[in-house]
Scaffold this active site. Structure first.
Site, PDB file in Angstrom:
ATOM      1  N   ASP A  41       0.833  -1.204   0.000  1.00  0.00           N
ATOM      2  CA  ASP A  41       0.000   0.000   0.000  1.00  0.00           C
ATOM      3  C   ASP A  41       0.867   1.253   0.000  1.00  0.00           C
ATOM      4  O   ASP A  41       1.727   1.419   0.860  1.00  0.00           O
ATOM      5  CB  ASP A  41      -0.882   0.001   1.252  1.00  0.00           C
ATOM      6  N   TYR A  70       2.689  10.150  -0.173  1.00  0.00           N
ATOM      7  CA  TYR A  70       3.738   9.598   0.699  1.00  0.00           C
ATOM      8  C   TYR A  70       5.130   9.822   0.131  1.00  0.00           C
ATOM      9  O   TYR A  70       6.116   9.755   0.859  1.00  0.00           O
ATOM     10  CB  TYR A  70       3.571   8.083   0.911  1.00  0.00           C
ATOM     11  N   LYS A  83      -2.937   5.867  -4.086  1.00  0.00           N
ATOM     12  CA  LYS A  83      -4.039   6.801  -3.844  1.00  0.00           C
ATOM     13  C   LYS A  83      -3.792   8.126  -4.547  1.00  0.00           C
ATOM     14  O   LYS A  83      -2.651   8.589  -4.608  1.00  0.00           O
ATOM     15  CB  LYS A  83      -4.184   7.054  -2.330  1.00  0.00           C
ATOM     16  N   HIS A  99      -7.779   9.434  -1.726  1.00  0.00           N
ATOM     17  CA  HIS A  99      -7.180   9.463  -0.385  1.00  0.00           C
ATOM     18  C   HIS A  99      -8.077  10.130   0.660  1.00  0.00           C
ATOM     19  O   HIS A  99      -8.153   9.682   1.806  1.00  0.00           O
ATOM     20  CB  HIS A  99      -5.833  10.196  -0.470  1.00  0.00           C
TER      21      HIS A  99
END
Length: 314
Positions: free
Chosen positions: A46, A51, A76, A109
């Site tokens: 994931d 990120y 996402k 997200h």
């Protein structure tokens, strides 16, 4: 194999490995961590555009030698790409970073949109996050097209409230395959979880260890969830830790869990969290719910999240 390799079914017919690996935080540590996870048998990874770990994940997959077809890859779309005309470019950027031509699951997200552009956290003149004008329904409709094209083999959402979910289902044509949300033995959301089952929507639990993450300031004065006496006691019966019991509990409820770790040893231990709990032990864990939510960026994002959910503070 150190674990059962439990799989759950999505409404698309695809299978999702119940035990995944989260790559939020520690950007520089992610490539070796993902390689360690893949070597330990994890096949569900994931990540997310925000990120900054997609390139590391892509590189780790390449170096691991694990065939792409064996992996379940999730990423996402970030809030600054919610304008329908930005959606495909956002997915293309993620695919390029990941070194693949499709993702197994692509999530929105957050339901909130930020101003379009390259800045991940665009600011207005008061230094607050600058909101976008896109409605999450429109964003999702643009995602639906990419599902139909095969670039995303499944689409879903993350961090939605129940009302937001209901509206999304009503106004779009593809029922989300999954909803990723904060869920752990201290925030169990039984009713909301059951509602997802009734709709055929898979739930992925992020932060499956609750306040074990030091970023959650709200949980800093509490004892750690993974040291909860009930979890520790149940674990003793199986020769498992409290953390492993927390994972097994989520899997027993038909959900996937995405713990994160940087150390190969801990990663292996997390993989061994895919084991079978007795019905009686599942009930014991069900009884320790505290309705404690640790992640709520409403103030920073200019959006009131989770309004109708447990653990929302007034």
């Amino acid at each position: 194999m150190l674990h059962r390799g439990t799989m759950h079914k999505l409404n698309t017919g695809a299978s999702i490995p119940a035990l995944g690996f989260g790559t939020w935080q520690d950007k520089d540590a992610q490539e070796p961590a993902v390689i360690a996870a893949l070597q330990a048998g994890v096949r569900h990874i994931d990540t997310a555009a925000v990120y900054g770990t997609e390139p590391a994940v892509g590189s780790a997959i390449k170096k691991s030698g694990v065939p792409r077809s064996e992996l379940f890859l999730v990423t996402k779309i970030w809030n600054n790409s919610h304008a329908p005309e930005d959606v495909e470019a956002a997915l293309d950027a993620s695919l390029k970073n990941l070194g693949t031509d499709y993702v197994d699951l692509w999530l929105m997200h957050w339901p909130s949109s930020f101003a379009s552009g390259s800045s991940l956290f665009p600011k207005d003149s008061n230094g607050k996050v600058k909101a976008g004008t896109s409605d999450y329904v429109e964003t999702y409709k643009a995602m639906e097209k990419l599902y139909k094209s095969g670039k995303a083999r499944a689409i879903g959402v993350s961090n939605f409230s129940k009302a937001e979910m209901e509206r999304l289902i009503k106004e779009t044509s593809v029922v989300p395959a999954a909803h990723q949300l904060e869920l752990h033995p201290y925030l169990q959301q039984h009713e909301f979880a059951e509602w997802h089952k009734s709709q055929g929507i898979h739930v992925t639990q992020y932060s499956p260890f609750g306040n074990s993450n030091e970023v959650y300031s709200k949980g800093q004065n509490l004892s750690k969830l993974i040291e909860d006496p009930t979890l520790v006691e149940v674990g003793k019966k199986y020769g498992k830790s409290g953390a492993q019991v927390a994972l097994a509990w989520g899997i027993a409820h038909g959900r996937s869990v995405i713990p994160k770790s940087k150390t190969p040893d801990r990663i292996k231990q997390n993989v061994e969290g895919d084991f079978e709990l007795s019905a009686e032990d599942i009930k014991k864990v069900d009884a320790i719910d505290r309705k404690l939510r640790f992640n709520d960026p409403s103030a920073n994002f200019g959006w009131n999240f989770y309004q109708d959910l447990e653990g929302k503070e007034a």
